[in-house]
Design a protein around this motif. Structure first.
Motif, mmCIF file in Angstrom:
data_model
loop_
_atom_site.group_PDB
_atom_site.id
_atom_site.type_symbol
_atom_site.label_atom_id
_atom_site.label_comp_id
_atom_site.label_asym_id
_atom_site.label_seq_id
_atom_site.Cartn_x
_atom_site.Cartn_y
_atom_site.Cartn_z
ATOM 1 N N THR A 40 0.787 -1.287 -0.028
ATOM 2 C CA THR A 40 -0.019 -0.109 -0.125
ATOM 3 C C THR A 40 0.878 1.309 0.193
ATOM 4 O O THR A 40 0.395 2.281 -0.578
ATOM 5 C CB THR A 40 -0.931 -0.035 1.219
ATOM 6 O OG1 THR A 40 -0.173 -0.154 2.348
ATOM 7 C CG2 THR A 40 -2.050 -0.921 0.876
ATOM 8 N N TYR B 114 -5.645 4.427 -9.844
ATOM 9 C CA TYR B 114 -5.612 2.988 -9.466
ATOM 10 C C TYR B 114 -6.370 2.434 -10.456
ATOM 11 O O TYR B 114 -7.701 2.661 -10.669
ATOM 12 C CB TYR B 114 -6.265 2.915 -8.028
ATOM 13 C CG TYR B 114 -5.272 3.722 -6.968
ATOM 14 C CD1 TYR B 114 -3.957 3.638 -7.032
ATOM 15 C CD2 TYR B 114 -6.060 4.643 -6.138
ATOM 16 C CE1 TYR B 114 -3.193 4.327 -6.020
ATOM 17 C CE2 TYR B 114 -5.152 5.212 -5.054
ATOM 18 C CZ TYR B 114 -3.779 5.128 -5.114
ATOM 19 O OH TYR B 114 -3.075 5.675 -4.253
ATOM 20 N N LEU C 63 -2.635 -5.960 -4.156
ATOM 21 C CA LEU C 63 -2.661 -5.708 -2.610
ATOM 22 C C LEU C 63 -3.439 -6.648 -1.972
ATOM 23 O O LEU C 63 -4.360 -6.918 -2.198
ATOM 24 C CB LEU C 63 -3.198 -4.255 -2.648
ATOM 25 C CG LEU C 63 -2.241 -3.234 -3.416
ATOM 26 C CD1 LEU C 63 -2.745 -1.870 -3.034
ATOM 27 C CD2 LEU C 63 -0.971 -3.178 -2.961
ATOM 28 N N LEU D 45 -6.045 -6.773 0.093
ATOM 29 C CA LEU D 45 -7.330 -6.356 0.619
ATOM 30 C C LEU D 45 -8.228 -7.135 -0.072
ATOM 31 O O LEU D 45 -9.469 -6.645 -0.326
ATOM 32 C CB LEU D 45 -7.486 -4.873 -0.215
ATOM 33 C CG LEU D 45 -6.271 -3.910 -0.010
ATOM 34 C CD1 LEU D 45 -6.584 -2.672 -0.663
ATOM 35 C CD2 LEU D 45 -6.472 -3.262 1.582
ATOM 36 N N GLY E 87 -13.013 -6.074 2.310
ATOM 37 C CA GLY E 87 -11.883 -5.485 1.575
ATOM 38 C C GLY E 87 -12.240 -5.005 0.247
ATOM 39 O O GLY E 87 -13.097 -5.581 -0.577
ATOM 40 N N ALA E 88 -11.245 -3.953 -0.185
ATOM 41 C CA ALA E 88 -11.967 -3.212 -1.255
ATOM 42 C C ALA E 88 -11.574 -3.927 -2.492
ATOM 43 O O ALA E 88 -12.106 -3.843 -3.767
ATOM 44 C CB ALA E 88 -10.905 -2.023 -1.303
ATOM 45 N N LEU F 148 -7.338 5.079 2.814
ATOM 46 C CA LEU F 148 -5.960 4.945 3.241
ATOM 47 C C LEU F 148 -5.157 6.161 2.589
ATOM 48 O O LEU F 148 -5.392 6.406 1.667
ATOM 49 C CB LEU F 148 -5.156 3.719 3.268
ATOM 50 C CG LEU F 148 -3.645 3.636 3.572
ATOM 51 C CD1 LEU F 148 -3.657 3.619 5.034
ATOM 52 C CD2 LEU F 148 -3.054 2.420 3.105
ATOM 53 N N GLU G 269 -5.444 5.778 8.193
ATOM 54 C CA GLU G 269 -6.828 5.451 7.742
ATOM 55 C C GLU G 269 -7.705 6.351 8.384
ATOM 56 O O GLU G 269 -7.468 7.059 9.221
ATOM 57 C CB GLU G 269 -7.020 3.966 8.011
ATOM 58 C CG GLU G 269 -6.857 3.114 7.298
ATOM 59 C CD GLU G 269 -7.421 1.649 7.413
ATOM 60 O OE1 GLU G 269 -7.413 0.757 6.437
ATOM 61 O OE2 GLU G 269 -8.063 1.384 8.433
ATOM 62 N N LEU H 18 -6.563 5.909 -0.907
ATOM 63 C CA LEU H 18 -6.874 4.618 -1.524
ATOM 64 C C LEU H 18 -7.881 3.958 -0.692
ATOM 65 O O LEU H 18 -7.919 3.911 0.392
ATOM 66 C CB LEU H 18 -5.778 3.556 -1.520
ATOM 67 C CG LEU H 18 -5.497 2.162 -1.744
ATOM 68 C CD1 LEU H 18 -5.862 2.044 -3.369
ATOM 69 C CD2 LEU H 18 -4.242 1.534 -1.590
ATOM 70 N N THR I 15 -9.704 1.051 0.912
ATOM 71 C CA THR I 15 -9.188 -0.330 1.608
ATOM 72 C C THR I 15 -10.193 -1.215 2.032
ATOM 73 O O THR I 15 -10.118 -2.400 1.957
ATOM 74 C CB THR I 15 -8.160 -0.095 2.851
ATOM 75 O OG1 THR I 15 -8.949 0.781 3.703
ATOM 76 C CG2 THR I 15 -7.139 0.529 2.545
ATOM 77 N N ALA I 16 -11.486 -0.714 2.297
ATOM 78 C CA ALA I 16 -12.518 -1.462 2.736
ATOM 79 C C ALA I 16 -13.886 -0.626 2.852
ATOM 80 O O ALA I 16 -13.936 0.391 2.786
ATOM 81 C CB ALA I 16 -12.189 -2.157 4.183
#
Ligand code: SF4
Length: 326
Positions: free
Chosen positions: A12, A25, A52, A54, A68-69, A177, A182, A209, A211-212
């Protein structure tokens, strides 16, 4: 297609560094690559985040979820915990896109996907979302599928995601993030209404980014479900949709979470409908009365006036399906 660089990152920190430098991304690629082919999107740098870590779904002790993303739509829909705790999420995902797309597309990408307004995807048409100040071809054009809620003079496009409607109803949090760590963004604040800057669609800072997505634990038993009304039965976006979750105890509705899709520039939470339900006993009369509030504030366009009544009926029907009735 315009030239671009491609970098695959493995942690990350690397991703954030590339994101801060302006990289876009890339995960499943099911939206972004399409838009690049059509030259609607012309990123100079792609940052492939698909490696990643995630990809986990966690069920909290109290019955919340952390998705998770990079978990795919198909994995999320099939997860035992998601199906047991929040069928509204599984149903919304299973009614989305096609099986092939659900196997590729991720949860993070799904909520980031861009509108299906045909004028947005036609680079010869005026579109404030694509080029601010150029106008909005949909306002005077064919606007049958466009929004009736949350619109502005600049843009009337709907948000296309189904699962985002379930997330809005359940009051999810998007975990992002950035360089300072976060932070959680309430779903209601994550997707932005167009206002005068329709190209700004999410409350993300440069390089941040996802993340979730976290779903809070809600009182049990909780009944929930998703209804999608569309022109054909598969591989089609919603004309209207309704995500409903109800906690009924002692014959009384204690908690009600309701949102609509296909009608708003963002997934449309319906607090006026929820207020009508809480503290009352389920009945057909109650579902009808509450659903009357679903289109409060609607501003239909020339071709989509039918959505006002269709939205009320969609909400009423899904309240009855989830809550039962007499
Ligand atoms: Fe562009 Fe929005 Fe108008 Fe569609 S509705 S043409 S996306 S400005």
């Amino acid at each position: 297609m315009h030239p671009f660089t491609y970098t695959r990152v493995s942690d990350t920190r690397e991703a954030l560094t590339a994101g801060r430098r302006g990289g876009r991304y890339l995960a499943g690629g099911t939206t972004l690559v399409d838009l690049m082919r059509e030259t609607v999107e012309r990123p100079e740098a792609l940052v492939d985040i698909s490696g990643l870590p995630l990809r986990e779904i966690l069920v909290t002790r109290r019955g919340g979820l952390r998705i998770g993303a990079l978990v795919t739509m198909a994995e999320t829909a099939a997860h035992r915990g998601v199906r047991a705790l929040y069928p509204v999420i599984s149903q919304a995902l299973e009614l989305s896109a096609s099986a092939q797309l659900r196997n590729m597309a991720t949860i993070g990408g799904n909520i980031m996907q861009r509108t299906r307004c045909t004028y947005f995807r036609d680079v010869t048409a005026a579109c404030n979302k694509r080029q601010l100040g150029s106008g909005c071809a949909a306002r005077e054009g064919f606007n049958r599928t466009h929004a009736i809620l949350g619109t502005s003079d600049a843009c009337v496009a709907t948000h296309p995601s189904d699962v985002a409607v379930a997330f809005a109803a359940l009051e999810a949090t998007v975990v992002v993030l950035g360089p300072d760590g976060e932070r959680g963004v309430p779903f209601a604040d994550f997707l932005l209404r167009p206002g005068s800057t329709p190209s700004r669609e999410q409350a993300l800072r440069r390089g941040e980014l996802i993340t979730a997505v976290e779903i809070p634990a809600l009182p049990r038993p909780l009944r929930s479900g998703y209804l999608k009304v569309r022109d054909r039965q598969s591989y089609e976006f919603a004309l209207t949709s309704a995500a409903v979750a109800l906690h009924i105890s002692g014959g009384v509705i204690r908690h009600a979470k309701v949102a609509a899709g296909g009608v708003g520039t963002v997934p449309w939470k319906l607090p006026a409908v929820e207020r009508q339900l809480i503290g009352r006993r389920p009945s057909d009369a109650l579902w009808a009365k509450a659903a009357e509030r679903a289109a409060d504030g609607a501003r239909p366009l020339h071709h989509n006036r039918f959505k006002v009544e269709l939205l009320k009926r969609t909400v009423e029907r899904q309240l009855r399906v989830v809550g039962g009735g007499k």
